[in-house]
Design an enzyme around this catalytic site. Structure first.
Site, mmCIF file in Angstrom:
data_model
loop_
_atom_site.group_PDB
_atom_site.id
_atom_site.type_symbol
_atom_site.label_atom_id
_atom_site.label_comp_id
_atom_site.label_asym_id
_atom_site.label_seq_id
_atom_site.Cartn_x
_atom_site.Cartn_y
_atom_site.Cartn_z
ATOM 1 N N GLU A 114 101.583 60.189 43.028
ATOM 2 C CA GLU A 114 102.090 61.374 42.316
ATOM 3 C C GLU A 114 100.975 62.407 42.161
ATOM 4 O O GLU A 114 99.827 62.028 41.933
ATOM 5 C CB GLU A 114 102.579 60.949 40.915
ATOM 6 C CG GLU A 114 103.607 59.829 40.972
ATOM 7 C CD GLU A 114 103.728 59.050 39.649
ATOM 8 O OE1 GLU A 114 103.391 59.621 38.592
ATOM 9 O OE2 GLU A 114 104.154 57.889 39.706
ATOM 10 N N LYS A 116 98.475 64.746 40.426
ATOM 11 C CA LYS A 116 97.942 64.736 39.065
ATOM 12 C C LYS A 116 97.980 66.173 38.558
ATOM 13 O O LYS A 116 97.084 66.969 38.837
ATOM 14 C CB LYS A 116 96.520 64.180 39.030
ATOM 15 C CG LYS A 116 96.005 64.011 37.611
ATOM 16 C CD LYS A 116 94.688 63.259 37.611
ATOM 17 C CE LYS A 116 94.180 62.953 36.220
ATOM 18 N NZ LYS A 116 93.835 64.090 35.405
ATOM 19 N N ASP A 118 97.537 69.254 36.434
ATOM 20 C CA ASP A 118 96.426 69.542 35.528
ATOM 21 C C ASP A 118 96.932 70.306 34.308
ATOM 22 O O ASP A 118 96.821 71.517 34.218
ATOM 23 C CB ASP A 118 95.373 70.356 36.275
ATOM 24 C CG ASP A 118 94.026 70.289 35.580
ATOM 25 O OD1 ASP A 118 93.894 69.490 34.638
ATOM 26 O OD2 ASP A 118 93.127 71.032 35.979
ATOM 27 N N TYR A 218 106.775 61.790 34.156
ATOM 28 C CA TYR A 218 106.286 60.826 35.142
ATOM 29 C C TYR A 218 106.240 59.368 34.698
ATOM 30 O O TYR A 218 105.963 58.507 35.520
ATOM 31 C CB TYR A 218 104.930 61.239 35.706
ATOM 32 C CG TYR A 218 103.855 61.604 34.688
ATOM 33 C CD1 TYR A 218 103.320 60.653 33.837
ATOM 34 C CD2 TYR A 218 103.383 62.908 34.626
ATOM 35 C CE1 TYR A 218 102.343 60.992 32.932
ATOM 36 C CE2 TYR A 218 102.397 63.257 33.729
ATOM 37 C CZ TYR A 218 101.880 62.295 32.874
ATOM 38 O OH TYR A 218 100.913 62.642 31.977
ATOM 39 N N LYS A 306 90.569 62.048 42.544
ATOM 40 C CA LYS A 306 90.330 63.480 42.303
ATOM 41 C C LYS A 306 90.038 64.239 43.601
ATOM 42 O O LYS A 306 89.489 63.665 44.547
ATOM 43 C CB LYS A 306 89.128 63.643 41.361
ATOM 44 C CG LYS A 306 89.364 63.100 39.960
ATOM 45 C CD LYS A 306 90.039 64.146 39.118
ATOM 46 C CE LYS A 306 90.029 63.829 37.655
ATOM 47 N NZ LYS A 306 89.287 64.698 36.834
ATOM 48 N N CYS A 400 84.194 103.836 55.281
ATOM 49 C CA CYS A 400 84.184 103.365 53.895
ATOM 50 C C CYS A 400 85.523 103.796 53.283
ATOM 51 O O CYS A 400 86.078 104.816 53.702
ATOM 52 C CB CYS A 400 83.014 104.031 53.177
ATOM 53 S SG CYS A 400 82.995 103.741 51.395
ATOM 54 N N CYS A 402 86.016 105.485 50.964
ATOM 55 C CA CYS A 402 85.894 106.855 50.468
ATOM 56 C C CYS A 402 86.068 107.868 51.609
ATOM 57 O O CYS A 402 86.181 109.064 51.376
ATOM 58 C CB CYS A 402 84.537 107.072 49.796
ATOM 59 S SG CYS A 402 83.166 107.173 50.959
ATOM 60 N N CYS A 423 78.131 102.367 53.703
ATOM 61 C CA CYS A 423 78.502 103.761 53.520
ATOM 62 C C CYS A 423 77.148 104.466 53.414
ATOM 63 O O CYS A 423 76.294 104.023 52.643
ATOM 64 C CB CYS A 423 79.282 103.898 52.220
ATOM 65 S SG CYS A 423 79.740 105.575 51.828
ATOM 66 N N CYS A 430 80.302 109.251 47.057
ATOM 67 C CA CYS A 430 81.251 108.183 47.400
ATOM 68 C C CYS A 430 81.754 107.614 46.080
ATOM 69 O O CYS A 430 80.982 107.098 45.283
ATOM 70 C CB CYS A 430 80.579 107.090 48.224
ATOM 71 S SG CYS A 430 81.594 105.594 48.365
HETATM 72 P P1 AMP Z 1 92.463 61.984 32.065
HETATM 73 O O1 AMP Z 1 92.926 63.122 31.212
HETATM 74 O O2 AMP Z 1 91.357 62.348 33.007
HETATM 75 O O3 AMP Z 1 92.191 60.787 31.271
HETATM 76 O O4 AMP Z 1 93.649 61.634 33.071
HETATM 77 C C1 AMP Z 1 94.852 61.089 32.596
HETATM 78 C C2 AMP Z 1 95.843 62.189 32.417
HETATM 79 O O5 AMP Z 1 96.326 62.617 33.671
HETATM 80 C C3 AMP Z 1 97.075 61.763 31.713
HETATM 81 O O6 AMP Z 1 96.871 61.701 30.328
HETATM 82 C C4 AMP Z 1 98.008 62.849 32.081
HETATM 83 O O7 AMP Z 1 97.830 63.943 31.181
HETATM 84 C C5 AMP Z 1 97.519 63.325 33.437
HETATM 85 N N1 AMP Z 1 98.506 63.152 34.522
HETATM 86 C C6 AMP Z 1 98.921 64.125 35.335
HETATM 87 N N2 AMP Z 1 99.819 63.696 36.221
HETATM 88 C C7 AMP Z 1 100.005 62.385 35.972
HETATM 89 C C8 AMP Z 1 100.831 61.369 36.541
HETATM 90 N N3 AMP Z 1 101.641 61.618 37.571
HETATM 91 N N4 AMP Z 1 100.758 60.142 36.017
HETATM 92 C C9 AMP Z 1 99.925 59.875 34.984
HETATM 93 N N5 AMP Z 1 99.146 60.775 34.393
HETATM 94 C C10 AMP Z 1 99.163 62.028 34.883
#
Ligand code: AMP
Length: 668
Positions: A114, A116, A118, A218, A306, A400, A402, A423, A430
């Site tokens: 899945e 991740k 942010d 999720y 990551k 440029c 200008c 330029c 300019c």
């Molecule tokens: P961390 O904040 O680095 O500890 O990473 C864990 C966090 O990743 C979780 O608390 C979620 O907020 C986030 N996260 C994002 N996508 C997912 C996912 N598909 N499954 C689990 N955690 C996720």
């Protein structure tokens, strides 16, 4: 030895705690995600190496941050844990090895993969299908009760009507903001995650409702019954219950396959509507998940792989040409926004025309962008395979923006034409150069006008409030106070700092004029040579610039540039006007220091230090520089290939001759 290690460890944990608070509680991080992750990894590695190290505040023991006092606390029935991180393939191999050892089985594991997302995680408890509690992760054990804030998010169903919903179930997912929405508010937040976190945890849900937050579900936490076999199956169920789930969820077997998928995904993540910082791999079987359980802060059955924190791929939407203060045309790639180590990058420099030609960079190309440390993001290479055959070579404009024809200068030393197109420096004629000159004028090392940043200069320029630097001292504050985002207080603050800047030393004044090749150190030399503003003006009016060539540190390039600057009538007018408005003082010379009353002269090339810097060092220690070998000289400092004539003269006069090392030893 152990004491030293412990001290280092404690210092890192303390630092981690500070940044953890800024990151989770205040939503205002001051270090990048990359630095934050590095700090975490450092602590974990120290703990692995030295088993006697341990702290309740270590990232291996603590998660997130304790709930804020602004909200009612809520105890999670099932802890909301963190995820372990993987960066290299080796980390993934170890992850699987540990699982198989723990299970004591030799099976081919299947993973639910899945993105991740942010953002920040949230937990939603449904009682008989009704959303009853909405809670933040907090420190993993206790979160903040933010039900009403969460209810403002459209993707979160308030009621689930499906019959197969357990009597009580806690759904977990990520609250985030889409890239296009982040673009609108990006000036207020470091990255989309902070925007989501800051908006969600507002005291007043009405404030939350104004920011278009989204929610991707999720997983589940507590559930009164569990009929599901696999994580992937559960994700499908979430969708049928009305939740938004990621379109990119996938099931994959084998570490090699996970790694390849990650590599491919990293190249297309810029195309997603939201920010992701990696992929999460979860053992798909819920039965195996149960057997594996948790360590103190993360599940054994999941890992976050990551993305690189210093590079990313994106697509070039356009190539803009920016003109610098000295007329250099810099091509800048406008790219689809992509998060590199916690910073959203939407511009990347392409350096110059030659660089574009050499790398054959085109609009529409998928490119690898690097952002390391504080360096400006730049395009490393093109992924040619992604080209569709329709793209055309980029034609670098010969004019440029200008309207002036641009030029490439011939470098007499390298006997080559410059890579940079310019330029021809006609100064304020300019428009692009003019704005940049004003930005330079107000900058920290120049006039240092607080409150008049680059953005404000651009705004005032567009509104035609300023055209030349002197216009800054004739602003209509009434008008400014009625502008959007301004008020009488901010206008009067601006007035205060502008008035304050009027008192300036001659060297700073010269530097602020933004004459090409005249940096801070050269400005100091010219200030010392001309002594005061009056003689500075006369000096240039009478065209005595050539005399400067005899001064150490000033070369033909600087003299030519000064001549060109003062041949331009507008420039002279600017300098004259400013000299009337400002109170230009003589340069401050340090009066105390190890080198007081000692004079130096350099000859030959110095190692690892420029002449200008060497002079600065002498001045900082109250010493002085002379430009010719006379009796007044105390030391002649010789670098590589010194001028024999100067050395002979010094010997004849009995002046001490020092090597660079002997010179630097004088003041450490
Ligand atoms: P961390 O904040 O680095 O500890 O990473 C864990 C966090 O990743 C979780 O608390 C979620 O907020 C986030 N996260 C994002 N996508 C997912 C996912 N598909 N499954 C689990 N955690 C996720």
């Amino acid at each position: 030895m152990n004491k030293e290690v412990e001290k280092k460890y404690k210092r890192k944990v303390k630092e981690f705690q500070k940044h953890n608070k800024l990151y989770y509680d205040k939503s205002t991080p001051v270090i990048s995600d990359r630095e934050f992750d590095k700090l975490k990894a450092d602590i974990i590695n120290l703990e692995k190496k030295y088993s006697f190290l341990s702290s309740a505040n270590s990232p291996t023991k603590s998660i997130g941050f304790k709930p804020s006092k602004n909200f009612e606390k809520f105890k999670h029935k099932v802890q909301m844990l963190s995820l372990s991180n993987a960066f290299e393939k080796e980390d993934l191999i170890n992850f699987e090895k540990k699982i198989l050892n723990y299970l004591n089985e030799k099976i081919a594991l299947e993973y639910s993969v899945e993105p991740k997302v942010d953002g920040i995680s949230a937990s939603l408890t449904y009682l008989n299908g009704n959303l009853t509690y909405g809670v933040s992760r907090g420190d993993g054990s206790e979160g903040e009760l933010i039900t009403n804030n969460l209810k403002t998010i459209r993707d979160i169903p308030h009621k689930i009507l499906k019959k197969n919903i357990p009597k009580e179930i806690e759904i977990r997912g990520e609250v985030f903001i889409e890239k296009k929405d982040f673009e609108k508010i990006k000036d207020n937040f470091a990255n989309p995650r902070n925007a989501a976190s800051g908006s969600l945890r507002q005291k007043d849900p009405k404030v939350t409702s104004k920011i278009p937050l989204k929610f991707i579900a999720y997983t589940f936490g507590f559930t009164s019954e569990n009929k599901f076999k696999n994580q992937s199956e559960f994700l499908n169920e979430l969708k049928s219950w009305g939740f938004l789930t990621s379109d990119y969820n996938k099931v994959i077997k084998g570490i090699d396959e996970l790694f390849t998928f990650h590599e491919q995904f990293e190249k297309k993540r810029f195309d997603l509507n939201y920010d992701i910082d990696g992929l999460v791999y979860k053992v798909n079987s819920l039965q195996l998940q149960k057997r594996l359980g948790f360590t103190s802060n993360a599940p054994r059955w999941a890992i976050a792989h990551k993305f690189s924190a210093d590079h990313a791929y994106s697509e070039i939407l356009n190539i803009d040409i920016q003109v610098g203060r000295t007329g250099a045309l810099t091509p800048v790639a406008k790219v689809k926004p992509v998060n590199i180590g916690g910073v959203v990058v939407s511009n990347a420099t392409l350096h110059n025309e030659d660089e574009i030609l050499r790398k054959d960079i085109r609009i529409g190309d998928t490119v690898k962008i690097e952002r390391a440390g504080d360096v400006i993001p730049h395009v490393l290479e093109v992924d040619i395979k992604k080209r569709d055959g329709k793209s055309e070579k980029f034609n670098f404009p010969k004019k440029c923006p200008c309207g002036f024809e641009t030029i490439k200068e011939f470098n007499k030393i390298t006997k080559k034409y410059d890579a940079v197109r310019r330029c021809p420096d006609k100064g304020f004629e300019c428009e692009k150069i003019a704005v940049e000159k004003i930005k330079h004028f107000i900058s920290k090392d120049a006039m240092n006008i607080d409150g008049l940043g680059k953005k404000v200069v651009e705004k005032f320029w567009d509104l035609k409030f300023i055209k030349f630097p002197q216009d800054i001292y004739n602003l209509d504050y009434q008008k400014i106070s009625s502008l959007d985002g301004w008020g009488s207080q901010s206008a009067s603050n601006l007035k205060f700092s502008i008035e304050n800047s009027k008192k300036v030393t001659l060297d700073k004044f010269i530097f602020s004029l933004g004459i090409r090749h005249i940096g801070i150190e050269n400005a100091k030399i010219i200030a010392d040579f001309t002594n005061n503003i009056k003689s500075f003006l006369n000096f240039f009016k009478k065209d005595k610039i050539k005399e400067l060539i005899n001064i150490d540190g000033i070369g033909e390039t600087q003299v030519k540039s000064l001549e060109k600057f003062f041949q331009n009538k507008t420039n002279i007018k600017v300098v004259e006007k400013l000299s009337e408005i400002l109170n230009v003082k003589e340069r401050e010379v340090k009066s105390k220091g190890k080198l007081k009353n000692v004079s130096f002269m350099f000859t030959g090339k110095l190692q690892n230090i420029s002449r200008a810097e060497a002079k600065s060092l002498i001045e900082e220690n109250a010493g002085s520089i002379v430009s010719s070998v006379t009796k007044k000289l105390d030391y002649l400092v010789t670098g590589e290939k010194p001028t024999n004539r100067k050395v002979e003269q010094a010997k004849n006069l009995g002046i001490k001759i020092l090597t660079q090392k002997e010179w630097s030893d004088l003041f450490n």
